[in-house]
Enzyme design. Structure first.
Site, PDB file in Angstrom:
ATOM      1  N   ARG A  98     -35.744  -2.317 -43.957  1.00  0.00           N
ATOM      2  CA  ARG A  98     -34.748  -1.703 -44.853  1.00  0.00           C
ATOM      3  C   ARG A  98     -34.254  -2.794 -45.785  1.00  0.00           C
ATOM      4  O   ARG A  98     -33.591  -3.744 -45.348  1.00  0.00           O
ATOM      5  CB  ARG A  98     -33.605  -1.092 -44.053  1.00  0.00           C
ATOM      6  CG  ARG A  98     -32.471  -0.608 -44.934  1.00  0.00           C
ATOM      7  CD  ARG A  98     -31.450   0.256 -44.207  1.00  0.00           C
ATOM      8  NE  ARG A  98     -31.939   1.604 -44.001  1.00  0.00           N
ATOM      9  CZ  ARG A  98     -31.171   2.658 -43.739  1.00  0.00           C
ATOM     10  NH1 ARG A  98     -29.858   2.518 -43.671  1.00  0.00           N
ATOM     11  NH2 ARG A  98     -31.699   3.849 -43.551  1.00  0.00           N
ATOM     12  N   ASP A 135     -26.575  14.101 -51.195  1.00  0.00           N
ATOM     13  CA  ASP A 135     -26.474  12.806 -50.521  1.00  0.00           C
ATOM     14  C   ASP A 135     -25.234  12.146 -51.120  1.00  0.00           C
ATOM     15  O   ASP A 135     -24.590  12.692 -52.027  1.00  0.00           O
ATOM     16  CB  ASP A 135     -27.770  12.004 -50.781  1.00  0.00           C
ATOM     17  CG  ASP A 135     -27.800  10.644 -50.068  1.00  0.00           C
ATOM     18  OD1 ASP A 135     -26.974  10.415 -49.167  1.00  0.00           O
ATOM     19  OD2 ASP A 135     -28.653   9.806 -50.433  1.00  0.00           O
ATOM     20  N   HIS A 155     -37.450   6.852 -49.185  1.00  0.00           N
ATOM     21  CA  HIS A 155     -36.991   6.918 -47.790  1.00  0.00           C
ATOM     22  C   HIS A 155     -37.931   7.847 -47.008  1.00  0.00           C
ATOM     23  O   HIS A 155     -37.549   8.937 -46.592  1.00  0.00           O
ATOM     24  CB  HIS A 155     -35.549   7.441 -47.760  1.00  0.00           C
ATOM     25  CG  HIS A 155     -34.803   7.163 -46.492  1.00  0.00           C
ATOM     26  ND1 HIS A 155     -35.339   6.446 -45.442  1.00  0.00           N
ATOM     27  CD2 HIS A 155     -33.558   7.528 -46.085  1.00  0.00           C
ATOM     28  CE1 HIS A 155     -34.447   6.369 -44.464  1.00  0.00           C
ATOM     29  NE2 HIS A 155     -33.362   7.027 -44.827  1.00  0.00           N
ATOM     30  N   ARG A 202     -34.970  12.807 -37.109  1.00  0.00           N
ATOM     31  CA  ARG A 202     -35.351  11.432 -37.437  1.00  0.00           C
ATOM     32  C   ARG A 202     -36.099  10.789 -36.253  1.00  0.00           C
ATOM     33  O   ARG A 202     -37.001   9.989 -36.450  1.00  0.00           O
ATOM     34  CB  ARG A 202     -34.101  10.612 -37.805  1.00  0.00           C
ATOM     35  CG  ARG A 202     -33.393  11.059 -39.089  1.00  0.00           C
ATOM     36  CD  ARG A 202     -34.283  10.848 -40.314  1.00  0.00           C
ATOM     37  NE  ARG A 202     -34.816   9.509 -40.324  1.00  0.00           N
ATOM     38  CZ  ARG A 202     -34.205   8.452 -40.867  1.00  0.00           C
ATOM     39  NH1 ARG A 202     -33.078   8.614 -41.503  1.00  0.00           N
ATOM     40  NH2 ARG A 202     -34.760   7.252 -40.826  1.00  0.00           N
ATOM     41  N   GLN A 243     -37.032   9.638 -43.613  1.00  0.00           N
ATOM     42  CA  GLN A 243     -36.058  10.714 -43.810  1.00  0.00           C
ATOM     43  C   GLN A 243     -36.758  11.993 -44.264  1.00  0.00           C
ATOM     44  O   GLN A 243     -36.445  13.100 -43.810  1.00  0.00           O
ATOM     45  CB  GLN A 243     -35.025  10.283 -44.871  1.00  0.00           C
ATOM     46  CG  GLN A 243     -33.965  11.333 -45.147  1.00  0.00           C
ATOM     47  CD  GLN A 243     -33.037  11.526 -43.960  1.00  0.00           C
ATOM     48  OE1 GLN A 243     -32.514  10.557 -43.428  1.00  0.00           O
ATOM     49  NE2 GLN A 243     -32.846  12.765 -43.536  1.00  0.00           N
ATOM     50  N   SER A 298     -24.707   5.058 -53.384  1.00  0.00           N
ATOM     51  CA  SER A 298     -25.644   4.516 -52.406  1.00  0.00           C
ATOM     52  C   SER A 298     -25.295   3.065 -52.088  1.00  0.00           C
ATOM     53  O   SER A 298     -24.600   2.397 -52.875  1.00  0.00           O
ATOM     54  CB  SER A 298     -27.069   4.598 -52.942  1.00  0.00           C
ATOM     55  OG  SER A 298     -27.555   5.913 -52.819  1.00  0.00           O
ATOM     56  N   ASN A 329     -32.811   7.424 -54.136  1.00  0.00           N
ATOM     57  CA  ASN A 329     -33.976   7.187 -53.269  1.00  0.00           C
ATOM     58  C   ASN A 329     -34.386   8.397 -52.423  1.00  0.00           C
ATOM     59  O   ASN A 329     -35.563   8.726 -52.321  1.00  0.00           O
ATOM     60  CB  ASN A 329     -33.690   5.966 -52.372  1.00  0.00           C
ATOM     61  CG  ASN A 329     -32.275   5.912 -51.799  1.00  0.00           C
ATOM     62  OD1 ASN A 329     -31.521   6.876 -51.885  1.00  0.00           O
ATOM     63  ND2 ASN A 329     -31.913   4.779 -51.217  1.00  0.00           N
ATOM     64  N   CYS A 370     -28.910  13.931 -45.669  1.00  0.00           N
ATOM     65  CA  CYS A 370     -29.513  12.901 -44.807  1.00  0.00           C
ATOM     66  C   CYS A 370     -28.475  12.160 -43.968  1.00  0.00           C
ATOM     67  O   CYS A 370     -28.826  11.543 -42.971  1.00  0.00           O
ATOM     68  CB  CYS A 370     -30.296  11.914 -45.662  1.00  0.00           C
ATOM     69  SG  CYS A 370     -29.267  10.988 -46.822  1.00  0.00           S
ATOM     70  N   LEU A 371     -27.199  12.202 -44.397  1.00  0.00           N
ATOM     71  CA  LEU A 371     -26.099  11.480 -43.760  1.00  0.00           C
ATOM     72  C   LEU A 371     -26.280   9.965 -43.979  1.00  0.00           C
ATOM     73  O   LEU A 371     -27.427   9.536 -44.079  1.00  0.00           O
ATOM     74  CB  LEU A 371     -25.970  11.786 -42.274  1.00  0.00           C
ATOM     75  CG  LEU A 371     -26.009  13.258 -41.857  1.00  0.00           C
ATOM     76  CD1 LEU A 371     -25.816  13.375 -40.336  1.00  0.00           C
ATOM     77  CD2 LEU A 371     -24.964  14.081 -42.572  1.00  0.00           C
ATOM     78  N   SER A 417     -27.244   0.729 -40.907  1.00  0.00           N
ATOM     79  CA  SER A 417     -27.990   1.951 -40.579  1.00  0.00           C
ATOM     80  C   SER A 417     -27.554   2.481 -39.230  1.00  0.00           C
ATOM     81  O   SER A 417     -27.389   1.718 -38.280  1.00  0.00           O
ATOM     82  CB  SER A 417     -29.481   1.641 -40.520  1.00  0.00           C
ATOM     83  OG  SER A 417     -30.182   2.732 -39.951  1.00  0.00           O
ATOM     84  N   THR A 418     -27.367   3.780 -39.137  1.00  0.00           N
ATOM     85  CA  THR A 418     -27.163   4.426 -37.836  1.00  0.00           C
ATOM     86  C   THR A 418     -28.450   5.142 -37.427  1.00  0.00           C
ATOM     87  O   THR A 418     -29.109   4.786 -36.453  1.00  0.00           O
ATOM     88  CB  THR A 418     -26.002   5.446 -37.904  1.00  0.00           C
ATOM     89  OG1 THR A 418     -24.819   4.745 -38.268  1.00  0.00           O
ATOM     90  CG2 THR A 418     -25.785   6.140 -36.565  1.00  0.00           C
ATOM     91  N   ARG A 419     -28.818   6.155 -38.220  1.00  0.00           N
ATOM     92  CA  ARG A 419     -29.947   7.019 -37.845  1.00  0.00           C
ATOM     93  C   ARG A 419     -31.292   6.292 -37.821  1.00  0.00           C
ATOM     94  O   ARG A 419     -32.084   6.449 -36.899  1.00  0.00           O
ATOM     95  CB  ARG A 419     -30.052   8.210 -38.821  1.00  0.00           C
ATOM     96  CG  ARG A 419     -29.087   9.315 -38.506  1.00  0.00           C
ATOM     97  CD  ARG A 419     -28.531   9.903 -39.778  1.00  0.00           C
ATOM     98  NE  ARG A 419     -27.645   8.921 -40.403  1.00  0.00           N
ATOM     99  CZ  ARG A 419     -26.326   8.858 -40.181  1.00  0.00           C
ATOM    100  NH1 ARG A 419     -25.761   9.756 -39.445  1.00  0.00           N
ATOM    101  NH2 ARG A 419     -25.580   7.909 -40.733  1.00  0.00           N
ATOM    102  N   THR A 420     -31.551   5.513 -38.855  1.00  0.00           N
ATOM    103  CA  THR A 420     -32.871   4.888 -38.948  1.00  0.00           C
ATOM    104  C   THR A 420     -33.030   3.863 -37.839  1.00  0.00           C
ATOM    105  O   THR A 420     -34.069   3.764 -37.197  1.00  0.00           O
ATOM    106  CB  THR A 420     -33.055   4.263 -40.341  1.00  0.00           C
ATOM    107  OG1 THR A 420     -32.691   5.257 -41.310  1.00  0.00           O
ATOM    108  CG2 THR A 420     -34.480   3.821 -40.577  1.00  0.00           C
TER     109      THR A 420
HETATM  110  N1   CP Z   1     -30.091   8.952 -43.143  1.00  0.00           N
HETATM  111  C1   CP Z   1     -30.163   7.637 -42.857  1.00  0.00           C
HETATM  112  O1   CP Z   1     -31.124   6.934 -43.173  1.00  0.00           O
HETATM  113  O2   CP Z   1     -29.079   7.177 -42.179  1.00  0.00           O
HETATM  114  P1   CP Z   1     -28.780   5.651 -41.820  1.00  0.00           P
HETATM  115  O3   CP Z   1     -28.480   4.945 -43.102  1.00  0.00           O
HETATM  116  O4   CP Z   1     -27.606   5.717 -40.902  1.00  0.00           O
HETATM  117  O5   CP Z   1     -30.002   5.063 -41.164  1.00  0.00           O
HETATM  118  N1  NVA Z   2     -28.843   7.123 -50.758  1.00  0.00           N
HETATM  119  C1  NVA Z   2     -28.287   6.509 -49.584  1.00  0.00           C
HETATM  120  C2  NVA Z   2     -29.046   6.944 -48.375  1.00  0.00           C
HETATM  121  C3  NVA Z   2     -28.574   6.392 -47.077  1.00  0.00           C
HETATM  122  C4  NVA Z   2     -29.365   6.891 -45.921  1.00  0.00           C
HETATM  123  C5  NVA Z   2     -28.302   4.997 -49.745  1.00  0.00           C
HETATM  124  O1  NVA Z   2     -29.292   4.467 -50.259  1.00  0.00           O
HETATM  125  O2  NVA Z   2     -27.322   4.359 -49.389  1.00  0.00           O
END
Ligand code: CP
Ligand code: NVA
Length: 330
Positions: free
Chosen positions: A108, A241, A135, A310, A138, A245, A175, A283-284, A57-60
């Site tokens: 997560r 997205d 999520h 976020r 997000q 995933s 998700n 969402c990236l 994860s980066t953002r979360t």
């Molecule tokens: N959008 C999002 O949740 O990004 P991360 O997977 O980088 O947390």
């Molecule tokens: N749908 C992606 C979202 C990542 C933020 C995943 O579950 O990998």
């Protein structure tokens, strides 16, 4: 006393969801203008937020850590190499032990049942930081972004004044889409989804999305198609997205083939007849196959404010679920 958890937007009433979004937006405005709300200063002082992350994860990760610090608390990142999370120890044992020492668990995990199990046995609030079905952090950020970018109508506490907007989701039914559609239904925002054949929203999820509109005066409507142009028609916002995933890496080749023709491009928006002012969200992390550079880096793209939001969403959720113990108030 059982703590209140945030596992999905489905756990929130429309008024609670709208309040979390409005609080995030107002804390953002206040903090950016240098006026930190009194109620936030030191609100997590002496408290630890355990972040149990089984996936990258980066953002979360960054938003949760930064939010916790801004509120005076201590984020404790526990990656999958650090602790026994469903490996060598039951989730029950992990949940009981960790929740006896911290004030919140942000988790997560792969399966929704894993975060639900953690929550069931935790004595502190559990916030879902992404599982295979939802999520919520997000989606709070996404609605902050929509609330800031489209002029909301006059509205009551249980709405954001976004009724009648139309979101087109072109890509995988995953998700992020599920929780986005739940939020949209609650806020009276229509959701038109295009996926390749065989990748539609599962029936039980369609049911949950539709049930999320119970009691809402004008719930958002969900429609599905296999034709991207159909979904895009009259859309205010185009969203996608990743096509693969986390956890689906083995299907990567098959998915790339199945999703051919589902890339969001300016040409698709034009052909499909999106509204002239259409915006793009994601969402990236993003990969070029799902959206062209031309759209992703264009003035229509809200992706970077969406990512920044976020942080404000995390502050709002920690305030509601940890500081205010699940009472979601302005
Ligand atoms: N959008 C999002 O949740 O990004 P991360 O997977 O980088 O947390
Ligand atoms: N749908 C992606 C979202 C990542 C933020 C995943 O579950 O990998």
């Amino acid at each position: 006393f059982a703590p209140r958890h945030l596992l999905s937007i489905a756990d929130l009433t429309p008024a609670e969801f709208a309040t979390l979004v409005r609080n995030a937006a107002s804390h953002k405005r206040a903090i950016k203008s240098g006026a930190i709300p009194q109620s936030l200063i030191g609100s997590l002082s002496g408290k630890t937020v355990a972040m149990m992350f089984n996936k990258r994860s980066t953002r979360t990760r960054v938003s949760t850590e930064a939010a916790t610090v801004q509120m005076g608390g201590h984020p404790m990142f526990l990656g999958k190499e650090d602790i026994q999370l469903g490996v060598n120890e039951s989730l029950y044992d992990t949940s009981v032990v960790i929740s006896s020492m911290v004030s919140c668990i942000v988790a997560r995990v792969a399966k929704h049942s894993d975060v639900a199990d953690l929550a069931k046995h935790s004595t502190v609030p559990v916030i879902n930081a992404l599982c295979d079905s939802f999520h919520p952090l997000q989606i709070i950020a996404d609605f902050v972004t929509i609330y800031e970018s489209f002029t909301p109508k006059a509205h009551s506490l249980s709405s954001l004044g976004l009724e009648g907007l139309k979101i087109a989701w072109v890509g995988d039914a995953n998700n992020v889409l599920f929780d986005l559609a739940i939020g949209a239904t609650k806020m009276g925002v229509d959701m038109h989804v295009a996926t390749p054949k065989g990748y539609e929203i599962p029936a039980d999820m369609v049911d949950l999305i539709q049930r999320s509109g119970e009691g809402v005066p004008t719930p958002g409507k969900l429609t599905q198609t296999n034709i991207p142009e159909e979904a895009v028609k009259d859309a205010d916002i185009l969203v996608t997205d990743t096509w693969v995933s986390m956890g689906q890496e083995e299907e990567s080749k098959k998915r790339m083939k199945a999703f051919e023709g589902f890339q969001i491009t300016a040409d698709l928006a034009q052909r499909g007849g999106a509204k002239e002012h259409w915006k793009f969200m994601h969402c990236l992390p993003r990969h070029p196959e799902e959206v062209s550079d031309e759209v992703f880096y264009s003035p229509r793209s809200l992706v970077f404010p969406e990512a920044e939001n976020r942080l404000w969403a995390a502050i709002s959720a920690l305030e509601g679920f940890v500081v205010n113990k699940g009472k979601i108030v302005e």
